[in-house]
Design a protein around this motif. Structure first.
Motif: not given
Length: 543
Positions: A173-182, A426-440
């Motif tokens: 969720v913190t990365k903006g990844l969305q789900f179809n089923s769990v 949050a605004a960036f993720l709301a546009k449907g993107h993902v975020n990689f907070a850690d480069e390594v």
């Protein structure tokens, strides 16, 4: 067995429903209500007439026919409830949240067997026991948080462990990844990871179904089935990443006490995943990072440009990519000098491209354009942009959003300031993107993806294999099942498998001479007879 009543129930009853949303029976009812479930919702609670605004029944015997039952009651009560609902209420799907079954005691295992016998008898589905439940776009039958954004193009998550599924969701969720089923399969008494994959494979619709599957596995009950359906899904265009926990001796003990899982050797798991084409991960962060990478356009090469205004992260990312066999090629020549002339003095363009802390959104746009249109030795871009809190990042992230919409080369956004620039992220993720907070972590994930092999071909290749000869050798093996060494050699030869050259002789002096010609600084002596059947040879004892 996965039924329609499990996936798209027209009616759901929570047995053990509660007004206390801090209990599983209360939390799952709340999630169903808040999730907008459109069917008939019912509750069973002998002390209430209504639970969270939902009509309550004192006993399951009073219920009308109901498609799906979610049980949040003590384990000992579950077998009788399942029997009553399956036999008299046409219930064809069950989710049992309760623990205290085969993962704990022999008596608990017997309870599981009774439940399994009942659901199989009536052709019903069973998720669990000892799980958090199941959620999809139709119903949120889980008692846990967070509830991610759910849509048909999101990720499918299948987890042996309910708690691990929750923590994977937290990471995703913190990365903006969305789900179809769990899917939390728990003890997997009837439906395990392999069963879910088989269902997804046999019912796959490329237009409607998710193309990304993430797995957390504690026990591989049927390796052949997992291999077949995972590789089949990948050949159909899906991407699969998985964690296999419990491969060490101590880890297998922990898994066994957790969900009753059976250990698998690490080398066997590695071979299985590689043959299937599954990207193997070793942590939740890796798994969700790989899942985010899967959502972006596919890579067409291994050459990356790093665009940043912070030198240190660029260096660490360069190291991570290089260690994984990926490239950060040097940018030089007229084009590089041309780009540098348009940036602030002191900016570097050798790769990483460092536009400095004072770099502007237009500088970012310019660098992306050069990498997209002019630098032919670049296949993808990494953009590392955070803030110490002196400026806002809305405009910078708007440029990323704009360019990710139109560029043919993938752009990986690395936005580390999830606190300082929380609103912007949050605004960036709301546009449907993902975020990689850690480069390594991103660099490691990319290397795992790029280095994962394609699924092995399903057809058996018989080039160089003498099948009739193999059959003759097998037919000649004694009934006791013991295979003589010369027969093993014959089988290997017939299968086209290369063997070390042998010298056939029963003469000790000749054997010793041959051994010396081969470079053995030792004495070789005959300790067995010469065999002249399919291969022939001598059994040697090298000392």
């Amino acid at each position: 067995m996965i039924t329609t009543q499990l996936l798209r129930p027209e009616s759901i009853v929570v047995v053990g429903a509660s007004n206390n949303v801090h209990k599983p029976g209360g939390a799952i009812l709340k999630n169903l209500i808040n999730g907008g479930y459109q069917g008939e919702l019912r509750a069973v609670n002998p002390k209430e007439k209504e639970v969270q605004g939902v009509p309550a029944f004192a006993d399951v015997k009073e219920l009308p026919d109901t498609d799906l039952a979610v049980l949040a009651v003590p384990a000992v009560m579950c077998p009788d409830i399942v029997e009553t609902l399956a036999s008299t209420k046409q219930t064809r799907a069950f989710i049992i949240l309760s623990a205290g079954f085969g993962e704990e005691t022999h008596e608990g295992a017997l309870l599981e067997e009774r439940i399994l016998e009942t659901v199989n008898k009536y052709g019903a589905s069973l998720i669990g026991p000892n799980c958090i439940g199941l959620m999809n776009t139709w119903h949120h039958s889980v008692f846990s948080q967070p509830i991610p954004n759910l849509n048909m193009k999101g990720v499918d998550l299948i987890s042996s462990s309910g708690a691990t599924a929750v923590f994977i969701l937290e990471s995703a969720v913190t990365k903006g990844l969305q789900f179809n089923s769990v899917w939390s399969v728990g003890n997997a008494k009837q439906i395990g990871v392999e069963d879910v994959l088989q269902f997804m494979d046999e019912n796959f619709d490329p237009e409607k179904d998710s193309h990304i599957k993430l797995l957390y596995i504690e026990s591989i009950q049927n390796p052949d089935r997992l291999l077949f359906h995972a590789s089949s899904l990948i050949r159909k265009g899906c991407k699969i990443a998985a964690i296999k926990a419990g491969s060490s001796e101590s880890g297998s003990r922990a898994a066994s006490s957790h969900t009753g899982a059976i250990a698998s050797s690490d080398s066997a798991v590695e071979a299985l995943f590689r043959k299937a084409g599954i990207v193997r991960c070793f942590s939740r962060e890796e798994l969700t990072t790989v899942g985010c990478v899967f959502t972006l356009p596919g890579l067409r090469g291994k050459n990356f440009a790093i665009i940043t205004h912070a030198g240190g992260p660029g260096v660490m990312l360069t190291d991570a990519l290089s260690k994984g066999g990926l490239n950060v090629p040097k940018l030089e020549g007229e084009l590089a000098e041309e780009l540098k002339s348009q940036l602030f003095p002191g900016a570097a363009v050798g790769n990483p491209i460092d536009i400095l802390a004072t770099g502007t959104p237009e500088h970012l746009r310019l660098c992306i354009d050069y990498c997209e249109e002019k630098f032919e030795n670049i296949d993808a871009m990494m953009a590392i942009f955070g803030t110490p809190g002196l400026v806002t990042m809305f405009e910078m992230y708007d440029v990323l959003h704009e360019k990710m919409q139109v560029c043919s080369k993938p752009i990986f956004p690395i936005l580390p300031s999830i606190n300082t620039a929380g609103a912007e992220v949050a605004a960036f993720l709301a546009k449907g993107h993902v975020n990689f907070a850690d480069e390594v972590t991103l660099g490691t994930a990319l290397s795992r993806i790029v280095n994962a092999p394609k699924p092995a071909v399903p057809e058996i290749e018989l080039f160089g294999v003498d099948v009739p000869r193999i059959r003759r050798i097998i037919d000649s093996i004694p009934q006791d099942g013991y295979i003589d060494p010369h027969q093993v050699q014959a089988l290997l030869h017939a299968a086209g498998i290369s063997l070390v050259d042998e010298f056939v002789s029963d003469n000790k002096e000749e054997v010793v001479a041959f051994a010396r010609r081969c470079g053995f600084p030792v004495v070789a002596k005959v300790v067995g007879p010469v065999h002249k059947s399919d291969v022939g040879g001598v059994v040697l004892n090298i000392k």
